[in-house]
Design a protein around this motif. Structure first.
Motif, mmCIF file in Angstrom:
data_model
loop_
_atom_site.group_PDB
_atom_site.id
_atom_site.type_symbol
_atom_site.label_atom_id
_atom_site.label_comp_id
_atom_site.label_asym_id
_atom_site.label_seq_id
_atom_site.Cartn_x
_atom_site.Cartn_y
_atom_site.Cartn_z
ATOM 1 N N LYS A 65 -10.270 5.677 1.861
ATOM 2 C CA LYS A 65 -10.044 4.142 2.148
ATOM 3 C C LYS A 65 -11.057 3.428 2.791
ATOM 4 C CE LYS A 65 -6.316 1.036 3.035
ATOM 5 N NZ LYS A 65 -7.120 0.249 4.379
ATOM 6 N N ARG A 120 0.848 -1.172 -0.182
ATOM 7 C CA ARG A 120 -0.008 0.027 -0.057
ATOM 8 C C ARG A 120 0.838 1.203 0.098
ATOM 9 N NH1 ARG A 120 -3.269 1.947 5.173
ATOM 10 N NH2 ARG A 120 -3.592 3.842 4.373
ATOM 11 N N TRP A 121 1.978 1.236 0.664
ATOM 12 C CA TRP A 121 2.876 2.443 0.679
ATOM 13 C C TRP A 121 3.811 2.210 -0.311
ATOM 14 C CZ3 TRP A 121 1.168 6.280 3.126
ATOM 15 C CH2 TRP A 121 0.442 6.113 4.052
ATOM 16 N N ALA A 172 -16.104 7.807 -8.017
ATOM 17 C CA ALA A 172 -15.141 7.284 -9.125
ATOM 18 C C ALA A 172 -15.770 7.783 -10.624
ATOM 19 C CB ALA A 172 -14.897 5.913 -9.083
ATOM 20 N N ALA A 204 -7.938 7.635 -2.062
ATOM 21 C CA ALA A 204 -8.187 6.299 -2.025
ATOM 22 C C ALA A 204 -7.074 5.812 -1.169
ATOM 23 C CB ALA A 204 -8.300 5.633 -3.187
ATOM 24 N N ALA A 205 -6.046 6.243 -1.077
ATOM 25 C CA ALA A 205 -4.940 5.603 -0.114
ATOM 26 C C ALA A 205 -4.899 6.316 1.185
ATOM 27 C CB ALA A 205 -3.668 5.688 -0.814
ATOM 28 N N PRO A 240 -8.603 4.267 -11.158
ATOM 29 C CA PRO A 240 -9.633 3.408 -11.339
ATOM 30 C C PRO A 240 -9.411 2.506 -12.685
ATOM 31 C CG PRO A 240 -10.503 5.476 -11.503
ATOM 32 C CD PRO A 240 -8.927 5.634 -11.186
ATOM 33 N N SER A 262 -5.383 13.871 -4.898
ATOM 34 C CA SER A 262 -5.486 12.673 -5.955
ATOM 35 C C SER A 262 -5.191 11.350 -5.162
ATOM 36 C CB SER A 262 -4.474 12.825 -7.065
ATOM 37 O OG SER A 262 -2.976 12.841 -6.549
ATOM 38 N N ASP A 263 -4.638 11.305 -3.921
ATOM 39 C CA ASP A 263 -4.640 9.856 -3.491
ATOM 40 C C ASP A 263 -5.439 9.776 -2.442
ATOM 41 O OD1 ASP A 263 -3.750 11.882 -1.517
ATOM 42 O OD2 ASP A 263 -1.743 11.003 -1.005
ATOM 43 N N GLU A 281 4.848 15.078 -3.517
ATOM 44 C CA GLU A 281 4.526 14.262 -2.515
ATOM 45 C C GLU A 281 4.769 12.863 -2.788
ATOM 46 O OE1 GLU A 281 0.264 14.281 -2.475
ATOM 47 O OE2 GLU A 281 0.215 15.886 -3.964
ATOM 48 N N ARG A 303 -0.433 21.084 3.349
ATOM 49 C CA ARG A 303 -0.500 20.685 2.127
ATOM 50 C C ARG A 303 -1.805 20.776 1.508
ATOM 51 N NH1 ARG A 303 2.147 15.338 2.357
ATOM 52 N NH2 ARG A 303 1.026 14.732 0.633
ATOM 53 N N MET A 344 -4.691 -3.658 1.615
ATOM 54 C CA MET A 344 -3.867 -2.796 0.795
ATOM 55 C C MET A 344 -4.845 -1.745 0.360
ATOM 56 S SD MET A 344 -1.870 -4.343 -2.718
ATOM 57 C CE MET A 344 -1.231 -3.091 -3.834
ATOM 58 N N THR A 345 -6.022 -1.930 -0.268
ATOM 59 C CA THR A 345 -6.785 -1.086 -0.921
ATOM 60 C C THR A 345 -8.168 -0.923 -0.284
ATOM 61 O OG1 THR A 345 -7.542 -2.406 -2.303
ATOM 62 C CG2 THR A 345 -5.514 -1.503 -2.862
ATOM 63 N N SER A 389 -19.720 5.957 -2.871
ATOM 64 C CA SER A 389 -18.242 5.591 -2.964
ATOM 65 C C SER A 389 -18.189 5.225 -4.699
ATOM 66 C CB SER A 389 -18.080 4.294 -2.418
ATOM 67 O OG SER A 389 -16.712 4.073 -2.010
ATOM 68 N N TYR A 405 -3.153 1.889 -7.641
ATOM 69 C CA TYR A 405 -4.471 1.240 -7.094
ATOM 70 C C TYR A 405 -5.544 2.353 -6.858
ATOM 71 C CZ TYR A 405 -2.652 2.345 -2.395
ATOM 72 O OH TYR A 405 -1.978 2.869 -1.156
ATOM 73 N N THR A 406 -5.096 3.744 -6.828
ATOM 74 C CA THR A 406 -6.136 4.602 -6.724
ATOM 75 C C THR A 406 -6.671 4.972 -8.189
ATOM 76 O OG1 THR A 406 -4.404 6.462 -6.786
ATOM 77 C CG2 THR A 406 -5.527 5.372 -4.790
ATOM 78 N N GLY A 412 -11.393 0.198 -2.865
ATOM 79 C CA GLY A 412 -10.984 0.855 -3.847
ATOM 80 C C GLY A 412 -11.708 1.977 -4.450
ATOM 81 N N ILE A 413 -11.142 2.783 -5.182
ATOM 82 C CA ILE A 413 -11.823 4.013 -5.693
ATOM 83 C C ILE A 413 -13.188 3.480 -6.766
ATOM 84 C CG2 ILE A 413 -10.178 4.758 -7.370
ATOM 85 C CD1 ILE A 413 -11.338 7.382 -7.121
ATOM 86 N N ASN A 419 2.078 3.803 -3.267
ATOM 87 C CA ASN A 419 1.333 5.031 -2.725
ATOM 88 C C ASN A 419 1.333 5.846 -4.181
ATOM 89 O OD1 ASN A 419 1.058 7.893 -1.567
ATOM 90 N ND2 ASN A 419 0.617 6.361 0.082
ATOM 91 N N PRO A 420 -0.005 6.643 -4.422
ATOM 92 C CA PRO A 420 -0.208 7.229 -5.506
ATOM 93 C C PRO A 420 0.302 8.642 -5.578
ATOM 94 C CG PRO A 420 -2.108 7.136 -4.292
ATOM 95 C CD PRO A 420 -0.941 6.224 -3.450
ATOM 96 N N GLY A 421 0.867 9.144 -4.415
ATOM 97 C CA GLY A 421 1.297 10.702 -4.436
ATOM 98 C C GLY A 421 1.998 10.843 -5.449
ATOM 99 N N THR A 422 1.961 12.184 -6.253
ATOM 100 C CA THR A 422 2.833 12.342 -7.268
ATOM 101 C C THR A 422 3.172 13.949 -7.074
ATOM 102 O OG1 THR A 422 0.546 13.429 -8.327
ATOM 103 C CG2 THR A 422 1.671 11.009 -9.079
#
Lengths: 295, 409
Positions: free
Chosen positions: B185, A121-122, B386, B241-242, A155, B238-239, A131, B256, A237-238, B382, A152-153, A241-242, A125-128
């Protein structure tokens, strides 16, 4: 009856009774619950036939999660088996420190799926941008920033990101299976092939791979039933999900039963899961029983 | 020698049998909530020193995971001595109507709680003329939190209407700051925000009507709420879902993100992180409305340590207990006779609002509708996060209401 006969029956009996009650009895109970109208914490045993199943197939979460399971199973099997086979073949080429590498590749299997889930999960991690963490951060550092992804975030990727973690965990195990398989091939066959002038490629294509077929079958069965009923990895993990892009039937069953109190619908999902696994397992069982009888 | 061993065994086993215990089940594991619980334990231990407290917590916001564990234990005939449950439909529909609880009206009489708690809260812990649980706090779900420093830096005013919200969000976005922090999440957080949008668009009466059929889910105001919510989602991290709800609050603490919409348990989180630069207004359009939920504890039938539970409930309902707990947790006491000045600034304002605002029950936190409705509701929202398809989603919301026996014609 002979004493040892009676003794052997006595030894088998306890486990036979326990398995009978706690596995087959409860399967029957779940089947019954799936056909009643238990929609509250308090049981309601009004028989409604297949209505819960009919509802299920119209439920968007069920449809999505079944599709996800299909994608997951196909990708998970293909990747784990090909990576496992590749690792086994490479290790078999008399590398130094083979024992060390074998342990390294096999070790992820010793970790529980929950731990794998939290770690990945880490990592994924989707941070872009500023971050970034985990894999995205690494990709950025080595100049492959364009490969960064929401994992995983996103879709569109969703369940496929979970496959990465599952493959990481299980491909070492497949490697061990294949390595044992390769090692059990008699050296005479290699020698004969070499005498006939076969090169390495031909050796694998005509001797090793065909002889590994039973191993592949076991791998498919073992990984297949894991992937059909997977819960812990996805959960840790998720979550779903979204937009439920990571949802699987086991998660839906958990939610429906223990959060929504819709016990009958939960049981129906469980029965469908059982049938899916049975479709995979039963042919294998009949096959292995038949080969045993032939022996 | 053997005699000695036998004696020691006898003594130890006697201690095991007679040592008094109480198992308290909750989902309070994060920052301020865990500290609040510890405060209650401290008071209890002082009053009843011989009792061992077993703190049975299961992590997960809104009790997402804990409720599943609780259910298997209750149905399996192994109830914890007392457990956290949201007052309202979750308590009454899930546990009281089904006969799992013991009434505690006698405690209310002995301790005089029915005189010091407001009617709004007494109503949702009673059924069939009896009281069934002790509310330990009141939470407000419809608060918009913001990072004061960021707002000062860009000369912004916290938004009160949806229009202002989108203006502020656009400016924040242009400065590269996440306008609205969100964590989805655990699956319930988006529905929580949407609940406040529904209140903002339908008003108190309209929103309450959704759960009893007076307002139809096909109402154009629901369409408006969905469209507005979809627009708000363009301004979230954007994150999401995590992240869980507290990990979304961390974005505010780190500077932030500028805002988030969350219940006032966020205050407890901020305090626990030594973060005091936060400000608050009500969620857009929620002026004058208090979206309430309450955590409560009751007495399950067959509790193994009944006397200890009753004593613990006394602590929960006492002035001392409610004060110590709520200061840490960020919520306000259910009792109205506690000195407001003992509380930090946010809670003081909430205590004032509690007496003068219109109170509506929170749906995501078990006060407004049954658990099965809540589960389906959160699933649909939920999915909406999406795929923001307003028409399909509204149709789904209508059919859920029908399945729950609330006619929509």
């Amino acid at each position: 009856m002979k004493t040892d006969r009676i003794l052997s029956i006595l030894f088998i009996l306890p486990s036979f009774i326990l398995v009978g009650i706690f596995i087959y009895g409860f399967i029957g109970w779940t089947g019954w619950v799936s056909m009643v109208n238990w929609r509250d914490v308090f049981p309601d045993f009004t028989f409604v036939g297949l209505r819960n199943y009919a509802r299920l197939f119209q439920h968007f979460r069920f449809v999505i999660s079944m599709k996800n399971t299909l994608v997951f199973t196909v990708l998970f099997l293909l990747s784990s088996i090909s990576i496992g086979l590749l690792l086994a073949i490479l290790l078999d080429r008399k590398v130094r420190f083979e024992g060390f590498f074998r342990t390294v590749y096999l070790f992820p299997m010793a970790v529980s799926f929950v731990v794998t889930g939290v770690v990945w999960r880490w990592i994924l991690n989707p941070g872009t941008g500023g971050e970034s963490v985990g894999l995205n951060w690494m990709l950025e550092k080595i100049g492959l920033g364009f490969l960064k992804s929401g994992w995983y975030t996103d879709p569109n990727i969703g369940i496929k990101a979970v496959v990465i973690a599952a493959v990481w965990q299980m491909s070492g195990y497949v490697m061990a299976l294949y390595l044992a398989g390769i090692r059990s091939i008699p050296t005479e066959l290699y020698e004969a092939a070499q005498l006939d002038g076969a090169n390495v490629f031909q050796l694998y294509k005509h001797i090793v791979l065909p002889l590994l077929r039973p191993v592949t079958l076991s791998a498919v069965i073992i990984l297949g039933h894991i992937s059909l009923k997977i819960f812990d990895l996805v959960f840790a993990m998720t979550g779903s999900g979204i937009g439920f892009s990571c949802d699987v039937p086991a998660l839906f069953m958990y939610d429906t039963t223990f959060r929504g109190n819709y016990f009958s619908q939960g049981a129906a999902i469980a029965v469908i899961l059982l049938l899916c696994v049975a479709v995979l397992i039963v042919p294998y069982l009949t096959y292995s029983i038949r080969t045993e009888v032939r022996r | 020698m053997w005699r000695k061993v036998a004696l020691i065994i006898a003594v130890v086993s006697a201690m095991v049998v007679f040592a008094s215990k109480i198992e308290i089940f909750s989902w309070w594991t994060a920052g301020g909530e865990a500290e609040g619980l510890q405060e209650l334990f401290n008071i209890y231990s002082k009053l009843y020193p011989g009792v061992e407290i077993i703190n049975a917590t299961v992590a997960g916001g809104a009790g997402a995971q804990a409720k599943a564990v609780l259910k298997t234990r209750m149905l399996g005939g192994d109830p914890p001595d007392t457990f956290q449950v949201h007052a309202g439909h979750e308590l009454i529909d899930t546990w009281v109507k089904t006969g799992f609880m013991e009434p505690i009206t006698f405690l209310y009489k002995e301790e005089g709680w029915d005189k010091v708690m407001p009617k709004g809260i007494l109503d949702i812990v009673s059924y069939n003329g009896e009281y069934w649980s002790v509310p330990v706090n009141i939470h407000r779900a419809n608060v918009l939190w913001y990072n004061k420093k960021i707002f000062e830096k860009y000369g912004l005013k916290p938004p009160k209407t949806f229009e202002e919200f989108f203006q502020v969000a656009e400016i924040l976005k242009s400065h590269g700051i996440i306008p609205l922090a969100l964590g989805t999440k655990d699956g319930w957080e988006a529905a929580h925000v949407f609940e406040t949008v529904l209140i903002g668009k339908l008003g108190a009466e309209g929103y309450k009507g959704l759960w009893n059929g007076k307002t139809k889910w096909s109402d154009p105001r629901v369409t408006d709420a969905l469209e507005t919510f979809a627009k708000m989602l363009r301004y979230v991290n954007s994150d999401h879902a995590a992240r869980t709800w507290d990990e979304a609050c961390a974005l505010i603490v780190e500077g932030r993100a500028a805002m988030n919409i969350m219940g006032d348990w966020a205050v407890g989180y901020f305090y626990a992180k030594n973060f005091y630069d936060f400000g608050w207004v009500l969620a857009p359009g929620n002026e004058g409305i208090f979206d309430a939920l309450s955590d409560s504890f009751g007495l399950p039938k067959g509790a193994k340590n009944r006397e200890n539970v009753i004593n613990f409930l006394r602590v929960l309902g006492s002035k001392e207990g409610q004060l110590a707990f709520n200061i840490k947790k960020g919520s306000i006491p259910a009792r109205t006779d506690i000195d407001r000045n003992l509380f930090p600034e946010y809670q003081r304002s909430a205590m004032e609002d509690w007496l003068k605002h219109e109170i509506v029950p929170s749906v995501m936190h078990g006060a407004a509708a049954s658990e099965s409705w809540v589960t389906e509701f959160k699933d649909v929202i939920s999915l909406f996060v999406a795929r923001p398809d307003v028409k399909t989603t509204q149709r789904a919301l209508v059919s859920i209401a029908i399945a729950q026996g609330v006619p929509q014609q």
